[in-house]
Design a protein around this motif. Structure first.
Motif, mmCIF file in Angstrom:
data_model
loop_
_atom_site.group_PDB
_atom_site.id
_atom_site.type_symbol
_atom_site.label_atom_id
_atom_site.label_comp_id
_atom_site.label_asym_id
_atom_site.label_seq_id
_atom_site.Cartn_x
_atom_site.Cartn_y
_atom_site.Cartn_z
ATOM 1 N N TYR A 173 0.312 120.760 18.399
ATOM 2 C CA TYR A 173 1.321 120.141 17.536
ATOM 3 C C TYR A 173 2.519 119.695 18.365
ATOM 4 O O TYR A 173 3.068 118.602 18.171
ATOM 5 C CB TYR A 173 1.789 121.124 16.463
ATOM 6 C CG TYR A 173 0.749 121.476 15.439
ATOM 7 C CD1 TYR A 173 0.355 120.548 14.468
ATOM 8 C CD2 TYR A 173 0.167 122.736 15.410
ATOM 9 C CE1 TYR A 173 -0.596 120.878 13.506
ATOM 10 C CE2 TYR A 173 -0.788 123.077 14.450
ATOM 11 C CZ TYR A 173 -1.157 122.141 13.513
ATOM 12 O OH TYR A 173 -2.095 122.462 12.565
ATOM 13 N N ARG A 189 3.577 123.627 11.816
ATOM 14 C CA ARG A 189 3.393 122.799 13.007
ATOM 15 C C ARG A 189 4.486 123.069 14.048
ATOM 16 O O ARG A 189 4.843 122.180 14.823
ATOM 17 C CB ARG A 189 3.389 121.312 12.643
ATOM 18 C CG ARG A 189 2.458 120.938 11.504
ATOM 19 C CD ARG A 189 2.463 119.461 11.262
ATOM 20 N NE ARG A 189 1.676 119.122 10.067
ATOM 21 C CZ ARG A 189 0.963 118.017 9.910
ATOM 22 N NH1 ARG A 189 0.931 117.122 10.876
ATOM 23 N NH2 ARG A 189 0.309 117.786 8.808
ATOM 24 N N GLN A 221 -5.506 118.973 6.779
ATOM 25 C CA GLN A 221 -4.222 118.518 7.337
ATOM 26 C C GLN A 221 -4.356 117.111 7.929
ATOM 27 O O GLN A 221 -5.347 116.784 8.565
ATOM 28 C CB GLN A 221 -3.757 119.506 8.401
ATOM 29 C CG GLN A 221 -2.288 119.433 8.738
ATOM 30 C CD GLN A 221 -1.867 120.637 9.578
ATOM 31 O OE1 GLN A 221 -2.529 120.962 10.581
ATOM 32 N NE2 GLN A 221 -0.803 121.307 9.178
ATOM 33 N N ASP A 222 -3.318 116.312 7.748
ATOM 34 C CA ASP A 222 -3.264 114.980 8.346
ATOM 35 C C ASP A 222 -2.788 115.096 9.781
ATOM 36 O O ASP A 222 -1.663 115.499 10.047
ATOM 37 C CB ASP A 222 -2.314 114.091 7.543
ATOM 38 C CG ASP A 222 -2.231 112.681 8.134
ATOM 39 O OD1 ASP A 222 -3.081 112.342 8.971
ATOM 40 O OD2 ASP A 222 -1.309 111.942 7.739
ATOM 41 N N THR A 247 -0.086 126.605 11.814
ATOM 42 C CA THR A 247 -0.783 125.520 11.125
ATOM 43 C C THR A 247 0.039 124.974 9.951
ATOM 44 O O THR A 247 0.012 123.764 9.687
ATOM 45 C CB THR A 247 -2.155 125.991 10.616
ATOM 46 O OG1 THR A 247 -1.998 127.148 9.789
ATOM 47 C CG2 THR A 247 -3.074 126.329 11.770
ATOM 48 N N TRP A 269 -6.147 125.277 5.381
ATOM 49 C CA TRP A 269 -5.013 124.359 5.488
ATOM 50 C C TRP A 269 -5.262 123.319 6.581
ATOM 51 O O TRP A 269 -5.021 122.128 6.390
ATOM 52 C CB TRP A 269 -3.753 125.166 5.791
ATOM 53 C CG TRP A 269 -2.491 124.350 5.772
ATOM 54 C CD1 TRP A 269 -2.008 123.534 6.759
ATOM 55 C CD2 TRP A 269 -1.555 124.248 4.704
ATOM 56 N NE1 TRP A 269 -0.830 122.948 6.386
ATOM 57 C CE2 TRP A 269 -0.522 123.364 5.124
ATOM 58 C CE3 TRP A 269 -1.470 124.828 3.436
ATOM 59 C CZ2 TRP A 269 0.571 123.062 4.305
ATOM 60 C CZ3 TRP A 269 -0.388 124.520 2.630
ATOM 61 C CH2 TRP A 269 0.617 123.641 3.065
ATOM 62 N N PHE A 270 -5.757 123.796 7.730
ATOM 63 C CA PHE A 270 -5.971 122.905 8.869
ATOM 64 C C PHE A 270 -7.068 121.873 8.568
ATOM 65 O O PHE A 270 -6.997 120.730 9.020
ATOM 66 C CB PHE A 270 -6.340 123.733 10.094
ATOM 67 C CG PHE A 270 -6.536 122.931 11.342
ATOM 68 C CD1 PHE A 270 -5.488 122.250 11.936
ATOM 69 C CD2 PHE A 270 -7.785 122.842 11.945
ATOM 70 C CE1 PHE A 270 -5.668 121.512 13.098
ATOM 71 C CE2 PHE A 270 -7.984 122.103 13.103
ATOM 72 C CZ PHE A 270 -6.914 121.431 13.681
#
Length: 285
Positions: A96, A189, A280-281, A186, A276-277
């Motif tokens: 990230y 970020r 994720q965008d 996550t 979540w990951f």
């Protein structure tokens, strides 16, 4: 594919020598130095007070096997938790920070990419624990040399079983703590969040299981208390393994509550982070 993710993450982490040093070597080296210096100070003061005759507790035989088994119960101490977190947070949040997720996410599935990081963090944890044990053994040898104490090594089946169980329990506790960092990394970020969220949560939980337990009406043997405070669950299982009066006084069923707490605090953040990951965008990461 998971093996590829683990190999690539391991290569990336171990090229970061600063993170590896602080995570694996700093605490054992500092602990060994402090132990030797403190023993030298104790020895010099004891000689000044008693002359050549040291107190009995400083001059008796030193069993390195017993000391090794005892050290296994100290592997999940706050220093190891805090400093292993440095390497874990760097690994979890590095992509990230440097905006490299979009470069590697097409080469493997997202669960594998995240599990690869978790696998390497487990290896980092094992390395930190083993180096800590080595430093603890060196400190015991130094203590024997400083006080001219005879050394022995008693490590029978009972000591081996206690050592293995305590080592495994400490490993699970450290990994459980680092799963909070994974989830924080996550969701936010952020490397800073990955570092400090587990620390803040750990401090809050220590107060919840300690000074605030009485005012809040929390009992050690309750399901709620064990589930809210994984550190307390770790202490409970550690006491049960070590035995003694503390273990004898514990109510029936407490081990199951403690095991459930550690399992939930390990698996739930991992599952939440993967979920979540996966959605994720990462187009800008």
């Amino acid at each position: 594919m998971l093996a590829d993710a683990i190999r690539s993450e391991a290569y990336r982490l171990f090229q970061n020598r600063t993170a590896v040093f602080w995570s694996v070597f700093f605490v054992p080296i500092a602990g060994l130095a402090i132990s030797i210096i403190s023993q030298l100070l104790i020895q010099s003061k004891a000689v000044k007070i008693n002359g050549a005759n040291l107190p009995v507790e400083l001059g008796g035989p030193l069993d390195l096997g017993q000391a090794l088994a005892s050290s296994a119960g100290d592997l999940a101490n706050p220093a190891i938790l805090a400093f292993v977190l440095i390497g874990a947070a760097t690994l979890y949040a590095g992509d990230y920070r440097w905006e490299t997720w979009r470069l590697i996410s097409a080469r493997n599935s997202r669960p594998n990419l995240l599990l690869g990081k978790v696998g390497v963090v487990k290896l980092l944890t094992l390395a930190a624990m083993l180096v800590f044990l080595l430093a603890a053994s060196m400190a015991d040898v130094a203590k024997a040399a400083i006080f001219d104490r005879p050394m022995a090594f008693t490590f029978g089946a009972e000591q081996a079983a206690d050592f293995a169980l305590l080592f495994l329990l400490s490993f699970v506790r450290v990994v459980q703590f680092l799963m909070i960092s994974l989830l924080a990394a996550t969701v936010t970020r952020s490397l800073v969040a990955a570092l400090f969220v587990p620390l803040v949560l750990g401090v809050a939980q220590s107060f919840l299981g300690g000074p605030l337990a009485g005012p809040l009406g929390l009992e050690t043997g309750d399901w709620l208390t064990q589930l809210l405070v994984p550190g307390l669950a770790f202490d409970t299982l550690k006491a049960l393994i070590q035995g003694g009066m503390a273990a004898a006084a514990m109510p029936d069923g407490l081990a199951l509550k403690a095991l459930t707490s550690l399992a939930l605090w390990t698996l739930a953040p991992l599952a939440a982070a993967i979920g979540w990951f996966s959605r994720q965008d990462l187009s800008k990461e």
